[in-house]
Design a protein around this motif. Structure first.
Motif, PDB file in Angstrom:
ATOM      1  N   GLU A   8      -4.003   9.579   5.274  1.00  0.00           N
ATOM      2  CA  GLU A   8      -3.489   8.412   4.560  1.00  0.00           C
ATOM      3  C   GLU A   8      -3.208   8.679   3.083  1.00  0.00           C
ATOM      4  O   GLU A   8      -2.168   8.250   2.566  1.00  0.00           O
ATOM      5  CB  GLU A   8      -4.461   7.239   4.705  1.00  0.00           C
ATOM      6  CG  GLU A   8      -3.942   5.976   4.070  1.00  0.00           C
ATOM      7  CD  GLU A   8      -4.878   4.800   4.266  1.00  0.00           C
ATOM      8  OE1 GLU A   8      -4.756   3.847   3.467  1.00  0.00           O
ATOM      9  OE2 GLU A   8      -5.707   4.818   5.191  1.00  0.00           O
ATOM     10  N   PHE A  11       0.189  10.187   2.710  1.00  0.00           N
ATOM     11  CA  PHE A  11       1.281   9.229   2.916  1.00  0.00           C
ATOM     12  C   PHE A  11       1.470   8.362   1.679  1.00  0.00           C
ATOM     13  O   PHE A  11       2.589   8.038   1.291  1.00  0.00           O
ATOM     14  CB  PHE A  11       1.025   8.361   4.146  1.00  0.00           C
ATOM     15  CG  PHE A  11       1.035   9.135   5.434  1.00  0.00           C
ATOM     16  CD1 PHE A  11       2.124   9.909   5.796  1.00  0.00           C
ATOM     17  CD2 PHE A  11      -0.050   9.092   6.287  1.00  0.00           C
ATOM     18  CE1 PHE A  11       2.146  10.626   6.979  1.00  0.00           C
ATOM     19  CE2 PHE A  11      -0.043   9.796   7.476  1.00  0.00           C
ATOM     20  CZ  PHE A  11       1.053  10.564   7.830  1.00  0.00           C
ATOM     21  N   ARG A  12       0.381   7.991   1.046  1.00  0.00           N
ATOM     22  CA  ARG A  12       0.474   7.177  -0.175  1.00  0.00           C
ATOM     23  C   ARG A  12       1.156   7.972  -1.294  1.00  0.00           C
ATOM     24  O   ARG A  12       1.999   7.446  -2.021  1.00  0.00           O
ATOM     25  CB  ARG A  12      -0.906   6.715  -0.620  1.00  0.00           C
ATOM     26  CG  ARG A  12      -1.513   5.686   0.303  1.00  0.00           C
ATOM     27  CD  ARG A  12      -2.889   5.251  -0.203  1.00  0.00           C
ATOM     28  NE  ARG A  12      -3.566   4.425   0.755  1.00  0.00           N
ATOM     29  CZ  ARG A  12      -3.398   3.113   0.876  1.00  0.00           C
ATOM     30  NH1 ARG A  12      -2.543   2.487   0.083  1.00  0.00           N
ATOM     31  NH2 ARG A  12      -4.081   2.427   1.771  1.00  0.00           N
ATOM     32  N   ARG A  15       4.889   8.180  -0.665  1.00  0.00           N
ATOM     33  CA  ARG A  15       5.608   6.943  -0.985  1.00  0.00           C
ATOM     34  C   ARG A  15       5.908   6.840  -2.473  1.00  0.00           C
ATOM     35  O   ARG A  15       6.854   6.173  -2.879  1.00  0.00           O
ATOM     36  CB  ARG A  15       4.812   5.730  -0.529  1.00  0.00           C
ATOM     37  CG  ARG A  15       4.804   5.605   0.989  1.00  0.00           C
ATOM     38  CD  ARG A  15       4.148   4.355   1.445  1.00  0.00           C
ATOM     39  NE  ARG A  15       4.983   3.227   1.028  1.00  0.00           N
ATOM     40  CZ  ARG A  15       4.586   1.973   1.074  1.00  0.00           C
ATOM     41  NH1 ARG A  15       3.390   1.684   1.498  1.00  0.00           N
ATOM     42  NH2 ARG A  15       5.379   1.003   0.694  1.00  0.00           N
ATOM     43  N   GLN A  16       5.106   7.501  -3.301  1.00  0.00           N
ATOM     44  CA  GLN A  16       5.306   7.442  -4.750  1.00  0.00           C
ATOM     45  C   GLN A  16       6.357   8.440  -5.243  1.00  0.00           C
ATOM     46  O   GLN A  16       6.837   8.311  -6.367  1.00  0.00           O
ATOM     47  CB  GLN A  16       3.985   7.678  -5.473  1.00  0.00           C
ATOM     48  CG  GLN A  16       2.987   6.571  -5.229  1.00  0.00           C
ATOM     49  CD  GLN A  16       1.642   6.863  -5.850  1.00  0.00           C
ATOM     50  OE1 GLN A  16       1.412   7.941  -6.397  1.00  0.00           O
ATOM     51  NE2 GLN A  16       0.733   5.917  -5.766  1.00  0.00           N
ATOM     52  N   GLU A  18       9.908  10.121  -5.718  1.00  0.00           N
ATOM     53  CA  GLU A  18      11.266   9.580  -5.762  1.00  0.00           C
ATOM     54  C   GLU A  18      12.182  10.436  -4.897  1.00  0.00           C
ATOM     55  O   GLU A  18      13.031  11.168  -5.398  1.00  0.00           O
ATOM     56  CB  GLU A  18      11.750   9.505  -7.206  1.00  0.00           C
ATOM     57  CG  GLU A  18      10.951   8.511  -8.022  1.00  0.00           C
ATOM     58  CD  GLU A  18      11.488   8.334  -9.419  1.00  0.00           C
ATOM     59  OE1 GLU A  18      12.675   8.654  -9.654  1.00  0.00           O
ATOM     60  OE2 GLU A  18      10.710   7.888 -10.268  1.00  0.00           O
ATOM     61  N   PHE A  22      11.452   9.693   3.715  1.00  0.00           N
ATOM     62  CA  PHE A  22       9.988   9.638   3.714  1.00  0.00           C
ATOM     63  C   PHE A  22       9.370  10.876   4.351  1.00  0.00           C
ATOM     64  O   PHE A  22       8.375  11.409   3.852  1.00  0.00           O
ATOM     65  CB  PHE A  22       9.495   8.370   4.419  1.00  0.00           C
ATOM     66  CG  PHE A  22       8.000   8.270   4.468  1.00  0.00           C
ATOM     67  CD1 PHE A  22       7.262   8.070   3.306  1.00  0.00           C
ATOM     68  CD2 PHE A  22       7.322   8.400   5.661  1.00  0.00           C
ATOM     69  CE1 PHE A  22       5.874   7.988   3.339  1.00  0.00           C
ATOM     70  CE2 PHE A  22       5.940   8.321   5.712  1.00  0.00           C
ATOM     71  CZ  PHE A  22       5.220   8.108   4.546  1.00  0.00           C
TER      72      PHE A  22
END
Length: 64
Positions: A8, A11-12, A15-16, A18, A22
């Protein structure tokens, strides 16, 4: 070669980044966490924004 486990927090982090894709961002986040020297991919342009440097396989083979 080494396979990095994913979780996890990765994945976080992805997401941050740019980055447009994904799944590519997850690869970049994992490569960064694993302190990889370079990401090898045929889609170099898809990894714009990747923390680790990105090279095509052809570029990497030139350095070998």
């Amino acid at each position: 070669m080494e396979v990095a486990p994913v979780g996890e927090p990765d994945f976080r982090t992805a997401r941050q980044l740019e980055m447009d894709d994904f799944e590519d961002a997850v690869v970049a986040a994992l490569a960064d966490r694993a302190s990889c020297d370079v990401i090898a991919t045929r889609n170099v342009e898809d990894f714009e924004g990747s923390p680790p440097p990105v090279q095509s396989p052809q570029e990497i083979l030139k350095d070998v």
